[in-house]
Design an enzyme around this catalytic site. Sequence first.
Site: not given
Length: 489
Positions: A254-255, A258, A284
């Site tokens: 997830h990170e 980003h 996001e």
Amino acid sequence: MSAYDDLMAFQRETSALGEIAGRLGWDQETVMPRGAASQRAEEMAAIEAVLHARRSDSRVAEWLEQADPQDQVGQAQLREIRRSYERTVKVPADLATAIARVTSAAQGTWAQARADEDVAAFLPVLGEVVALKREEGAALAQGGNIYDAMVEDYEPYTTGSQIAEIFDQMRPRLVALRAAVLEKSAPQALTGSFDERKQMQLSEKLATTFGYDLNTGRIDKAVHPFSSGSGSDVRITTRTSETDPFNCFYSTIHEVGHAAYEQGIDPAYALTPLGRGVSMGVHESQSRIYENQLGRSRTFTGWLFGQMKDAFGDFGITDADTFYATVNGVHNGYIRTEADEVQYNLHIMLRFDLERALMAGDLQVDDLEAAWNDRFKADFGYAVDKPSNGCLQDVHWSVGLFGYFPTYSLGNVYAGCLYQALRNAVPELDAQLAAGDTSGATDWLHENVQQHGGLYAPRETIQRASGMEPGPDPLLGYLEQKFGGLYGL
């Protein structure tokens, strides 16, 4: 030098100072000694005072008036500088400094209160944060809606009412899908103990598999995973649990979504308004499509199953199909960041409604815990067992990020649109993911979203990439098809 050149030189210096402030925040979350909190609050307040002075400098208005770039990039730079300047000059410098000081201190108070399961210890400082943010919102709104003014910081050109309309479209289908799935038998759960050092090793492999450049990034541990930085210094954090390696692996992926966005922006935009992700919703969209549509897909989890067997040996799951079902299991739980795709947006809607009420003055801080617990029981059907699983679980409100939460669900909506276009553009996607090769997907996202940074407005960014006006139908269709198949609906 022209007025435009003077403005951009000034802007780059301001952005560089902003990056320094961001690095102080990263340090506070990762390695800062606990006893340094009060001094760090003063440091953050001092640099915020400098930044506010620069962002509201009267010369910026003069340069904006005189600058006349003819190219698309220059015009977009002016658009974003003007938007930021007009917002900044509405907020008194002493208020901006006070918010920086209080939120830095509140972050430490929140972390301790969360560890101690002590809501009462956190509420006084949260009350200060809410009061200051409402004052800021009133200054920005100038008679308009305070919450809309807050949202503008994270999702420009979007209002709370527009978000509520999207959520109203999503809620019935999500609630129906959740109810149907939870009537079925739960998949096999992951059991056993997973060495945390090996988790971090596999976490790093996953990060690079998804294109994270460790030459300009690093991975650390934090209570609340996050990504920070831009350009050539983009850092992420993850967390480990001896009994739940998925928490580590999917927090990392997830990170990385980003971070890949920030690392992928055209270097010519570095330290300018276009040199960062255009909004938190678009940001996001990258983290969610990396984590969910790609990372939790049947094909990629087949590859990850092999990686976990290599790292941990026999861990109780014997085949890739069972592993896929385990990764995507829908189950009761309290924690937003650990929620499955079916229920995640319901967690966001809870926070969205509560923070709108806080900003409107319809909900008092002293009543927040009871309001949270009542709403959670109504939405999920069971009671919150402890504050760290309830209103103390997220860092956002302690640091003043009101208006931020709904961008998580907007990101899911945007990711649904992007994934539909991606599958059409990369027909060999499943075969690539089965081999642990994400490049077809990540290259497409870089080409169509990431490299542009802030060049286009948020919804335009998604519309140009996906070929459709952003809306929730692609996401809901993806969820119904995926989980309908998994649970035999």
